[in-house]
Design a protein around this motif. Structure first.
Motif, PDB file in Angstrom:
ATOM      1  N   UNK A  32       0.872  -1.179   0.000  1.00  0.00           N
ATOM      2  CA  UNK A  32       0.000   0.000   0.000  1.00  0.00           C
ATOM      3  C   UNK A  32       0.903   1.221   0.000  1.00  0.00           C
ATOM      4  N   UNK A  33       0.446   2.265  -0.654  1.00  0.00           N
ATOM      5  CA  UNK A  33       1.215   3.506  -0.621  1.00  0.00           C
ATOM      6  C   UNK A  33       0.270   4.688  -0.459  1.00  0.00           C
ATOM      7  N   UNK A  34       0.788   5.702   0.214  1.00  0.00           N
ATOM      8  CA  UNK A  34       0.092   6.976   0.360  1.00  0.00           C
ATOM      9  C   UNK A  34       1.163   8.046   0.398  1.00  0.00           C
ATOM     10  N   UNK A  35       1.149   8.898  -0.609  1.00  0.00           N
ATOM     11  CA  UNK A  35       2.203   9.895  -0.736  1.00  0.00           C
ATOM     12  C   UNK A  35       3.539   9.201  -0.909  1.00  0.00           C
ATOM     13  N   UNK A  36       4.504   9.553  -0.079  1.00  0.00           N
ATOM     14  CA  UNK A  36       5.851   8.974  -0.153  1.00  0.00           C
ATOM     15  C   UNK A  36       5.981   7.685   0.661  1.00  0.00           C
ATOM     16  N   UNK A  37       4.981   7.355   1.479  1.00  0.00           N
ATOM     17  CA  UNK A  37       5.074   6.182   2.348  1.00  0.00           C
ATOM     18  C   UNK A  37       4.573   4.919   1.644  1.00  0.00           C
ATOM     19  N   UNK A  38       5.397   3.862   1.693  1.00  0.00           N
ATOM     20  CA  UNK A  38       5.036   2.569   1.116  1.00  0.00           C
ATOM     21  C   UNK A  38       5.158   1.534   2.227  1.00  0.00           C
TER      22      UNK A  38
END
Length: 181
Positions: A32-38
């Motif tokens: 899952x990713x949101x913005x720069x976070x994976x």
């Protein structure tokens, strides 16, 4: 209605073939990713072949996203190129067929993607690498898909920027029984 055409296996075949290769296993990984976070959110061991190792492509200067399976000493044992797993832009088509499609920035950079890597005996962790941050190209999005290093061989061309490591995670969770016996 029965299927009279299926008579089963021929009677002269043995129940097992002594030199048959064992079933190949792989790991289906869900990110899952949101913005720069994976985040690696799920791992599933499955009976299937994984894609071939892309180490040769990456050694020739590919750019973009790729997964790396690492051993206990953090050495690379397998690499796989991923085509645009993180959607930052979308291709938009006009109802007017004479108008060319164009790219727009995604209002939210959030999503899920999966990849399959081989279940190698020495595979201990997974690393997800992505392209270095770049400014968008004039008139369009920055290119992030794995592609040949276009800078090679041109005079005055800059070397490609160093990739970013977006995630490093253990391949197996504590207490996993991988069925290797």
């Amino acid at each position: 209605m029965s299927d009279d055409n299926d008579a089963g296996p021929p009677p002269d075949l043995p129940d097992s073939v002594p030199d048959a290769p064992s079933t190949p296993y792989a790991w289906r990984l869900t990110f899952e990713y949101e913005g720069e976070e994976v985040r690696l959110v799920a791992r599933q061991r499955v009976a299937m072949l994984a894609p071939v190792d892309d180490a040769e492509l990456l050694d020739r200067g590919q750019d973009g996203f790729w997964l790396e399976l690492r051993d206990e000493a953090d050495g690379s044992v397998y690499r796989q190129v991923l085509h645009e797993p993180v959607q930052t832009h979308y291709e938009v088509f006009s109802p007017d067929p004479a108008e060319l499609p164009h790219h727009v920035t995604a209002p939210q950079v959030r999503g899920v993607f999966q990849a399959v890597v081989p279940d190698l005996a020495d595979g201990r962790s997974i690393a997800l690498h992505g392209p270095a941050r770049r400014a968008p190209a004039p008139g369009g999005a920055a290119r992030t898909a794995a592609r040949p290093g276009a800078a090679k061989g041109r005079k005055g061309a800059k070397p490609p920027p160093e990739p970013r490591t977006l995630l490093v995670a253990p391949l197996r969770e504590e207490g996993d029984d991988d069925g290797r016996g």
